[in-house]
Design an enzyme around this catalytic site. Structure first.
Site, PDB file in Angstrom:
ATOM      1  CE  LYS A 110      -4.200  -1.969   1.924  1.00  0.00           C
ATOM      2  NZ  LYS A 110      -4.950  -2.287   3.138  1.00  0.00           N
ATOM      3  CE  LYS A 189      -5.493  -8.387  -4.112  1.00  0.00           C
ATOM      4  NZ  LYS A 189      -6.724  -8.594  -3.516  1.00  0.00           N
ATOM      5  CE  LYS A 192     -12.004  -2.865  -2.381  1.00  0.00           C
ATOM      6  NZ  LYS A 192     -12.627  -2.956  -1.077  1.00  0.00           N
TER       7      LYS A 192
HETATM    8  P1  ADP Z   1      -9.183  -5.039  -2.563  1.00  0.00           P
HETATM    9  O1  ADP Z   1      -7.898  -5.791  -2.791  1.00  0.00           O
HETATM   10  O2  ADP Z   1      -9.924  -4.857  -3.830  1.00  0.00           O
HETATM   11  O3  ADP Z   1      -8.982  -3.743  -1.799  1.00  0.00           O
HETATM   12  P2  ADP Z   1     -10.208  -6.042  -0.073  1.00  0.00           P
HETATM   13  O4  ADP Z   1      -8.827  -5.969   0.497  1.00  0.00           O
HETATM   14  O5  ADP Z   1     -11.231  -5.070   0.424  1.00  0.00           O
HETATM   15  O6  ADP Z   1     -10.094  -5.957  -1.653  1.00  0.00           O
HETATM   16  O7  ADP Z   1     -10.739  -7.523   0.108  1.00  0.00           O
HETATM   17  C1  ADP Z   1     -11.961  -7.938   0.652  1.00  0.00           C
HETATM   18  C2  ADP Z   1     -12.012  -9.445   0.631  1.00  0.00           C
HETATM   19  O8  ADP Z   1     -12.014  -9.913  -0.717  1.00  0.00           O
HETATM   20  C3  ADP Z   1     -10.799 -10.114   1.296  1.00  0.00           C
HETATM   21  O9  ADP Z   1     -11.198 -11.299   1.942  1.00  0.00           O
HETATM   22  C4  ADP Z   1      -9.902 -10.433   0.147  1.00  0.00           C
HETATM   23  O10 ADP Z   1      -9.046 -11.507   0.411  1.00  0.00           O
HETATM   24  C5  ADP Z   1     -10.910 -10.787  -0.938  1.00  0.00           C
HETATM   25  N1  ADP Z   1     -10.344 -10.481  -2.260  1.00  0.00           N
HETATM   26  C6  ADP Z   1      -9.997  -9.272  -2.730  1.00  0.00           C
HETATM   27  N2  ADP Z   1      -9.504  -9.363  -3.978  1.00  0.00           N
HETATM   28  C7  ADP Z   1      -9.528 -10.671  -4.294  1.00  0.00           C
HETATM   29  C8  ADP Z   1      -9.162 -11.429  -5.450  1.00  0.00           C
HETATM   30  N3  ADP Z   1      -8.667 -10.818  -6.528  1.00  0.00           N
HETATM   31  N4  ADP Z   1      -9.331 -12.765  -5.428  1.00  0.00           N
HETATM   32  C9  ADP Z   1      -9.849 -13.393  -4.340  1.00  0.00           C
HETATM   33  N5  ADP Z   1     -10.229 -12.735  -3.219  1.00  0.00           N
HETATM   34  C10 ADP Z   1     -10.073 -11.408  -3.194  1.00  0.00           C
END
Ligand code: ADP
Ligand code: TRP
Length: 322
Positions: A110, A189, A192
């Protein structure tokens, strides 16, 4: 079994969130005691716009319910409505070795992407450990990117138990190998923060734009392609009916897979896949009081569950002096 997971209200829900966390939670509804919450205190580490955070908190709750979470079958609340968690986070932080946090990839990633390196961001895994340990959760369904945070939560629990006597259950991560990491439109991956997502509740035009932007190679239509290395196929396979997936697999292997057509087909599949959820969500967003009421009741239940653990912790560490 106690199953717990949370989602940050820090942006629009995408298909990675759905497969990594929401669907496993919803599928676990009948397997045990389910704890689902919107982690708005964590979102403060990246969102500094009060109106937006408040709106996104309710929207994240609407997403969860629209996709199938039944508030009558679980405890569903907003993290900050149970203030016990911040007290526990502080107490845990006093036994958390600094090196444990310094090793966390999520913090380093981050900061490398420009998020301000504040203390809250660094201490994020401690608050997450408090979320999990406060409710004595046994299983925590998350995507693979959260695995390290789960390890930190376990390490903190072990440290606390060793220092003050057995207090916390050690949580296990629930990571579904098939969808551990959903790829984004660029093949990294989906996240957001990488701007490579396919949102679940987009309008049709924006959905089409996201899907058409999936990066593919320039192999001519007639030539064979390796489906497993194709980003489009890897997203397609999460949604397509088995029979159709078999046909598309053949086209990849034998030649004839036209990316443009497959993308248009994927738009239609996605639009139908989330149709019902979209309709329910529209109603929920229109009637805020219904959701607010559910969350208020959920917070009450969550506090009842949290208090015995926090009381035990206070006793163990010596905060009870009367
Ligand atoms: P982001 O990476 O988009 O900010 P978050 O950190 O808010 O997403 O993740 C919320 C949930 O969704 C977590 O449990 C995270 O492991 C899961 N998650 C986020 N992106 C993925 C992905 N590309 N594949 C599988 N799970 C994901
Ligand atoms: N860190 C998680 C994420 O970004 C969100 C989260 C906070 C969480 N507390 C939690 C997930 C407790 C599971 C359990 O997705």
């Amino acid at each position: 079994m106690r199953i717990l997971s949370g989602i940050q209200p820090s942006g629009k829900l995408h298909i990675g969130n759905y497969f990594g966390m929401m669907r496993p939670m919803i599928n676990n509804m009948d397997r045990g005691e389910l704890y689902a919450f919107v982690v708005n205190l964590h979102a403060l580490t990246s969102v500094h716009d009060g109106r937006r955070l408040a709106d996104d908190t309710l929207e994240a709750a609407a997403d969860f319910v629209a996709l199938g979470l039944d508030p009558d079958k679980c405890i569903f609340w907003v993290q900050s409505d149970v203030p016990e968690v911040t007290e526990l986070a502080w107490i845990l932080s006093t036994v958390t070795p600094l090196g444990l946090l310094e090793r966390c990839h999520s913090y380093k990633d981050k900061v490398a992407r420009g998020v301000a390196a504040c203390h809250g961001l660094f201490a994020y895994p401690v608050l997450m450990a408090a979320d999990i340990l406060l409710y004595q959760a046994e299983l925590v369904p998350v995507g693979k990117d959260q695995k390290q945070h789960l390890e930190v939560a376990r390490d903190i629990a072990i440290k606390f138990n060793n220092t003050f006597g057995d207090t916390f259950i050690l949580p296990e991560p629930g990571i579904d190998d098939d969808v551990a990491t959903v790829p984004g439109i660029d093949g990294q991956k989906m996240s957001k923060s990488y701007g490579n997502t396919i949102g679940i509740f987009l309008d049709e035009k924006t959905l089409k734009k996201s899907v058409m932007a999936i990066v593919t190679d320039s192999t001519p239509v007639d030539e064979p392609k390796d489906p497993d290395k194709c980003n489009l196929y890897n997203i397609f396979k999460l949604f397509a009916p088995e029979e159709r997936l078999g046909e598309v697999h053949e086209l990849y292997v034998n030649g004839g897979a036209a990316y443009g057509y497959l993308k248009l087909e994927l738009v239609d599949i996605l639009w139908e896949y989330f149709r019902q959820a979209r309709e329910i969500r529209e109603k929920l967003v229109d009637d805020k009081t219904y959701l607010q009421d559910i969350l208020a009741k959920g917070a009450e239940k969550a506090r009842e569950k949290a208090q015995p653990t926090l009381n035990l912790v206070r006793e163990r560490v010596g905060l009870r002096y009367r």
